[in-house]
Design a protein around this motif. Structure first.
Motif, PDB file in Angstrom:
ATOM      1  N   GLU A   1       0.842  -1.194   0.000  1.00 29.22           N
ATOM      2  CA  GLU A   1       0.000   0.000   0.000  1.00 29.22           C
ATOM      3  C   GLU A   1       0.877   1.244   0.000  1.00 29.22           C
ATOM      4  O   GLU A   1       2.108   1.161   0.081  1.00 29.22           O
ATOM      5  CB  GLU A   1      -0.935   0.003   1.222  1.00 29.22           C
ATOM      6  CG  GLU A   1      -0.214   0.005   2.564  1.00 29.22           C
ATOM      7  CD  GLU A   1      -1.170  -0.152   3.750  1.00 29.22           C
ATOM      8  OE1 GLU A   1      -2.292  -0.634   3.559  1.00 29.22           O
ATOM      9  OE2 GLU A   1      -0.767   0.210   4.867  1.00 29.22           O
TER      10      GLU A   1
ATOM     11  N   ASP B   1      -3.075   5.111   5.339  1.00 33.83           N
ATOM     12  CA  ASP B   1      -3.260   4.568   3.994  1.00 33.83           C
ATOM     13  C   ASP B   1      -3.763   5.682   3.059  1.00 33.83           C
ATOM     14  O   ASP B   1      -4.808   6.278   3.298  1.00 33.83           O
ATOM     15  CB  ASP B   1      -4.278   3.421   4.054  1.00 33.83           C
ATOM     16  CG  ASP B   1      -4.489   2.753   2.699  1.00 33.83           C
ATOM     17  OD1 ASP B   1      -4.835   3.457   1.734  1.00 33.83           O
ATOM     18  OD2 ASP B   1      -4.320   1.518   2.612  1.00 33.83           O
TER      19      ASP B   1
ATOM     20  N   GLU C   1      -7.338   5.136   1.427  1.00 32.51           N
ATOM     21  CA  GLU C   1      -8.434   5.299   2.400  1.00 32.51           C
ATOM     22  C   GLU C   1      -8.619   6.772   2.760  1.00 32.51           C
ATOM     23  O   GLU C   1      -9.742   7.262   2.893  1.00 32.51           O
ATOM     24  CB  GLU C   1      -8.154   4.474   3.667  1.00 32.51           C
ATOM     25  CG  GLU C   1      -8.241   2.962   3.474  1.00 32.51           C
ATOM     26  CD  GLU C   1      -9.602   2.520   2.926  1.00 32.51           C
ATOM     27  OE1 GLU C   1     -10.635   3.004   3.417  1.00 32.51           O
ATOM     28  OE2 GLU C   1      -9.616   1.693   1.993  1.00 32.51           O
ATOM     29  N   PHE C   2      -7.497   7.477   2.901  1.00 32.32           N
ATOM     30  CA  PHE C   2      -7.586   8.892   3.265  1.00 32.32           C
ATOM     31  C   PHE C   2      -8.185   9.706   2.114  1.00 32.32           C
ATOM     32  O   PHE C   2      -8.955  10.640   2.341  1.00 32.32           O
ATOM     33  CB  PHE C   2      -6.213   9.446   3.660  1.00 32.32           C
ATOM     34  CG  PHE C   2      -6.287  10.808   4.290  1.00 32.32           C
ATOM     35  CD1 PHE C   2      -6.827  10.969   5.559  1.00 32.32           C
ATOM     36  CD2 PHE C   2      -5.828  11.932   3.620  1.00 32.32           C
ATOM     37  CE1 PHE C   2      -6.917  12.225   6.148  1.00 32.32           C
ATOM     38  CE2 PHE C   2      -5.907  13.197   4.198  1.00 32.32           C
ATOM     39  CZ  PHE C   2      -6.451  13.341   5.464  1.00 32.32           C
TER      40      PHE C   2
ATOM     41  N   LYS D   1     -10.426   8.663   0.042  1.00 28.87           N
ATOM     42  CA  LYS D   1     -11.883   8.434   0.108  1.00 28.87           C
ATOM     43  C   LYS D   1     -12.504   9.296   1.207  1.00 28.87           C
ATOM     44  O   LYS D   1     -13.594   9.847   1.046  1.00 28.87           O
ATOM     45  CB  LYS D   1     -12.182   6.948   0.366  1.00 28.87           C
ATOM     46  CG  LYS D   1     -11.883   6.053  -0.816  1.00 28.87           C
ATOM     47  CD  LYS D   1     -12.500   4.672  -0.655  1.00 28.87           C
ATOM     48  CE  LYS D   1     -11.609   3.757   0.131  1.00 28.87           C
ATOM     49  NZ  LYS D   1     -12.089   2.357   0.124  1.00 28.87           N
ATOM     50  N   GLU D   2     -11.778   9.404   2.327  1.00 28.96           N
ATOM     51  CA  GLU D   2     -12.305  10.194   3.452  1.00 28.96           C
ATOM     52  C   GLU D   2     -12.423  11.671   3.078  1.00 28.96           C
ATOM     53  O   GLU D   2     -13.458  12.304   3.338  1.00 28.96           O
ATOM     54  CB  GLU D   2     -11.412  10.050   4.689  1.00 28.96           C
ATOM     55  CG  GLU D   2     -11.950  10.856   5.859  1.00 28.96           C
ATOM     56  CD  GLU D   2     -11.074  10.849   7.096  1.00 28.96           C
ATOM     57  OE1 GLU D   2     -11.295  11.717   7.968  1.00 28.96           O
ATOM     58  OE2 GLU D   2     -10.168   9.993   7.210  1.00 28.96           O
TER      59      GLU D   2
ATOM     60  N   VAL E   1     -10.658   4.776  -6.643  1.00 28.70           N
ATOM     61  CA  VAL E   1     -11.438   4.803  -5.392  1.00 28.70           C
ATOM     62  C   VAL E   1     -12.117   6.151  -5.124  1.00 28.70           C
ATOM     63  O   VAL E   1     -12.844   6.291  -4.152  1.00 28.70           O
ATOM     64  CB  VAL E   1     -10.585   4.392  -4.159  1.00 28.70           C
ATOM     65  CG1 VAL E   1     -10.064   2.974  -4.315  1.00 28.70           C
ATOM     66  CG2 VAL E   1      -9.444   5.371  -3.900  1.00 28.70           C
TER      67      VAL E   1
END
Length: 253
Positions: free
Chosen positions: A139, A154, A157-158, A160-161, A195
């Motif tokens: 990753e 990550d 993931e961040f 997406k946040e 993503v």
């Protein structure tokens, strides 16, 4: 199909454009207003200014630079560096910037992205992510302080946040590619573009005109950002766009 954007990046220190590697060995490249006007006339789609010292004294100089530049150019201007509060965002936008780029502050205080988007609109909020692949290759992690500190967060993931929080755009710099002049990090760009649904600006690694074609042919990036290739006249924006048109990549001429 939406046109792909070509964006020169100007690192500004105490009111002057500088260039170095990892902020070391900085050389004076020139007056930011003159350089910005030149890129505006050359056909740049947007400009990014980064206040690389982001000190309190430098902020005043940067505001003056933003005001003078906004009066001379007619393309969107994004300003980043040291923006860590809603007041900072308001001040930069009032000086004439169209967007703000939030980097470390978004990592330390993601609520700033939410509040900034609610108050000023998503279109104003660019989240700048500096990402590096971890040793086992599984990753990418967000890094801060010019890539020197691994936050352990990550990157995908961040991303997406911050999209959920209202960011209008992501400026993605590959710390693995940055400074190499060997091309954009298409693997990272593809992973992140898969993503999120907001525009992604590719940054880090551009060394030739061909790298712009590679990034647009092989990733879903909406824009490509570069500095040295333009500052040192290794290629002009016009040449880049003519090259892309030859390969039927949509650009604004």
């Amino acid at each position: 199909m939406l046109t792909k954007r070509i964006i020169p990046c100007l690192d500004v220190k105490m009111g002057r454009v500088v260039k170095g590697i990892n902020f070391l060995g900085l050389k004076d490249v020139g007056d930011p207003v003159e350089i910005a006007k030149y890129y505006n006339d050359e056909g740049a789609d947007e400009l990014v200014f980064l206040d690389i010292t982001a000190s309190h004294e430098g902020r005043k100089t940067m505001l003056d630079v933003v005001e003078r530049t906004a009066a001379e150019v007619f393309i969107p201007l994004t300003v980043g560096g040291g923006i860590s509060s809603l007041d900072d965002i308001k001040t930069i936008l009032r000086a004439g910037a169209d967007k703000v780029s939030i980097n470390s502050a978004a990592v330390r205080n993601p609520q700033l992205v939410t509040d900034g988007a609610e108050i000023f609109g998503s279109q104003c909020i660019v989240v700048a992510l500096d990402a590096r692949k971890i040793q086992d290759g599984s990753e990418w992690h967000i890094t801060i302080n010019g890539g020197r500190i691994d936050t352990g967060i990550d990157a995908l993931e961040f991303a997406k946040e911050v999209e959920k929080r209202g960011a209008g755009e992501i400026l993605l710099t590959s710390m693995d590619a940055d400074g190499t002049k060997e091309g954009f990090d298409c693997e990272l760009l593809n992973a992140l573009c898969d993503v999120v649904n907001i525009p992604v600006i590719a940054s880090g690694g551009c060394g030739t005109i061909g790298h712009f074609r590679d990034v647009f042919e092989n990733t879903k990036a909406d824009a490509a950002l570069a500095a040295s290739i333009f500052h040192y006249k290794e290629a002009s924006i016009k040449e880049v766009k003519e090259h892309l048109r030859k390969y039927e990549i949509p650009v604004r001429l």
